[in-house]
Design an enzyme around this catalytic site. Sequence first.
Site, PDB file in Angstrom:
ATOM      1  N   LYS A 114      17.954  21.243 -42.640  1.00 50.71           N
ATOM      2  CA  LYS A 114      16.994  22.172 -42.030  1.00 50.71           C
ATOM      3  C   LYS A 114      17.201  23.588 -42.578  1.00 50.71           C
ATOM      4  O   LYS A 114      18.233  23.874 -43.204  1.00 50.71           O
ATOM      5  CB  LYS A 114      17.183  22.131 -40.507  1.00 50.71           C
ATOM      6  CG  LYS A 114      16.831  20.769 -39.891  1.00 50.71           C
ATOM      7  CD  LYS A 114      17.085  20.779 -38.387  1.00 50.71           C
ATOM      8  CE  LYS A 114      16.646  19.487 -37.722  1.00 50.71           C
ATOM      9  NZ  LYS A 114      16.857  19.523 -36.249  1.00 50.71           N
TER      10      LYS A 114
ATOM     11  N   TYR B 298       7.202  15.973 -36.102  1.00 47.73           N
ATOM     12  CA  TYR B 298       7.754  16.032 -34.742  1.00 47.73           C
ATOM     13  C   TYR B 298       6.716  15.713 -33.666  1.00 47.73           C
ATOM     14  O   TYR B 298       6.880  16.117 -32.516  1.00 47.73           O
ATOM     15  CB  TYR B 298       8.369  17.416 -34.498  1.00 47.73           C
ATOM     16  CG  TYR B 298       9.737  17.595 -35.123  1.00 47.73           C
ATOM     17  CD1 TYR B 298      10.793  16.731 -34.818  1.00 47.73           C
ATOM     18  CD2 TYR B 298       9.996  18.650 -35.998  1.00 47.73           C
ATOM     19  CE1 TYR B 298      12.053  16.893 -35.379  1.00 47.73           C
ATOM     20  CE2 TYR B 298      11.265  18.821 -36.560  1.00 47.73           C
ATOM     21  CZ  TYR B 298      12.289  17.939 -36.245  1.00 47.73           C
ATOM     22  OH  TYR B 298      13.541  18.110 -36.792  1.00 47.73           O
TER      23      TYR B 298
ATOM     24  N   ASN C 237      20.631  23.041 -35.356  1.00 47.62           N
ATOM     25  CA  ASN C 237      21.583  21.941 -35.601  1.00 47.62           C
ATOM     26  C   ASN C 237      21.542  21.389 -37.032  1.00 47.62           C
ATOM     27  O   ASN C 237      21.976  20.276 -37.287  1.00 47.62           O
ATOM     28  CB  ASN C 237      21.424  20.849 -34.542  1.00 47.62           C
ATOM     29  CG  ASN C 237      20.057  20.191 -34.563  1.00 47.62           C
ATOM     30  OD1 ASN C 237      19.209  20.545 -35.383  1.00 47.62           O
ATOM     31  ND2 ASN C 237      19.843  19.237 -33.681  1.00 47.62           N
TER      32      ASN C 237
ATOM     33  N   HIS D 246      18.312  16.907 -39.990  1.00 52.10           N
ATOM     34  CA  HIS D 246      17.497  15.857 -39.363  1.00 52.10           C
ATOM     35  C   HIS D 246      17.886  14.513 -39.939  1.00 52.10           C
ATOM     36  O   HIS D 246      18.176  14.393 -41.130  1.00 52.10           O
ATOM     37  CB  HIS D 246      16.005  16.090 -39.636  1.00 52.10           C
ATOM     38  CG  HIS D 246      15.173  14.894 -39.248  1.00 52.10           C
ATOM     39  ND1 HIS D 246      14.758  14.661 -37.966  1.00 52.10           N
ATOM     40  CD2 HIS D 246      14.736  13.825 -39.982  1.00 52.10           C
ATOM     41  CE1 HIS D 246      14.097  13.524 -37.919  1.00 52.10           C
ATOM     42  NE2 HIS D 246      14.060  12.993 -39.137  1.00 52.10           N
TER      43      HIS D 246
ATOM     44  N   GLU E 204       8.571   8.507 -41.592  1.00 49.31           N
ATOM     45  CA  GLU E 204       8.951   9.822 -42.109  1.00 49.31           C
ATOM     46  C   GLU E 204       8.991   9.827 -43.631  1.00 49.31           C
ATOM     47  O   GLU E 204       8.549  10.793 -44.269  1.00 49.31           O
ATOM     48  CB  GLU E 204      10.306  10.225 -41.521  1.00 49.31           C
ATOM     49  CG  GLU E 204      10.220  10.523 -40.022  1.00 49.31           C
ATOM     50  CD  GLU E 204      11.559  10.649 -39.309  1.00 49.31           C
ATOM     51  OE1 GLU E 204      11.552  10.869 -38.088  1.00 49.31           O
ATOM     52  OE2 GLU E 204      12.620  10.512 -39.957  1.00 49.31           O
TER      53      GLU E 204
END
Length: 151
Positions: A11, A51, A114, A117, A128
């Site tokens: 990310k 998402y 965080n 992914h 995805e």
Amino acid sequence: MTDERTFIAVKPDGVLRGLMGEIIKRFEQKGFKLVAMKFMLAPDSLLKEHYIDLKDKPFYAGLCKYMGSAPVCAMVWEGLSAVKTGRVMLGETNPADSKPGTIRGDLCIQVGRNIIHGSDSVESANKEISLWFKPEELVSWKLAALEHIYE
Ligand code: UDP
Ligand code: MG
């Protein structure tokens, strides 16, 4: 079934903190095979679709904004139980609940930052992968060490 695939993305916070190499290293050293990789500023439409299951969560808008705030490193990794083992390598969604030794447990602190992914099921991995990559971007090649990674 050594050809299971998972979608992994470093990310924006991971990219900005210079953690791409560390994350790639962990998947490479584990024995997984890199099938595709793309360094890109993800368009909002792609992130919203990625998402979509979280669209009713209060953090959805902020999550999409954060994911588009700087480049991401999108990847496909392949190997035995790549989805499940990938999730174990990531740790829990909240880094505070992630054990040392996991990526989130070692490298980040807060759930909203965080750094990585990883697909949560084979079904979402397939979804995805096709969302982020064209079929021709998935590279077909032989990992020379394969016979030493699997019995
Ligand atoms: N997230 C957040 N706040 C929360 C829960 C999730 O900001 O309370 C973000 C976090 O970046 C997480 C992402 O939303 O990684 C997707 O949530 P999910 O539950 O799918 O967690 P993941 O599959 O990434 O572990
Ligand atoms: Mg998820």
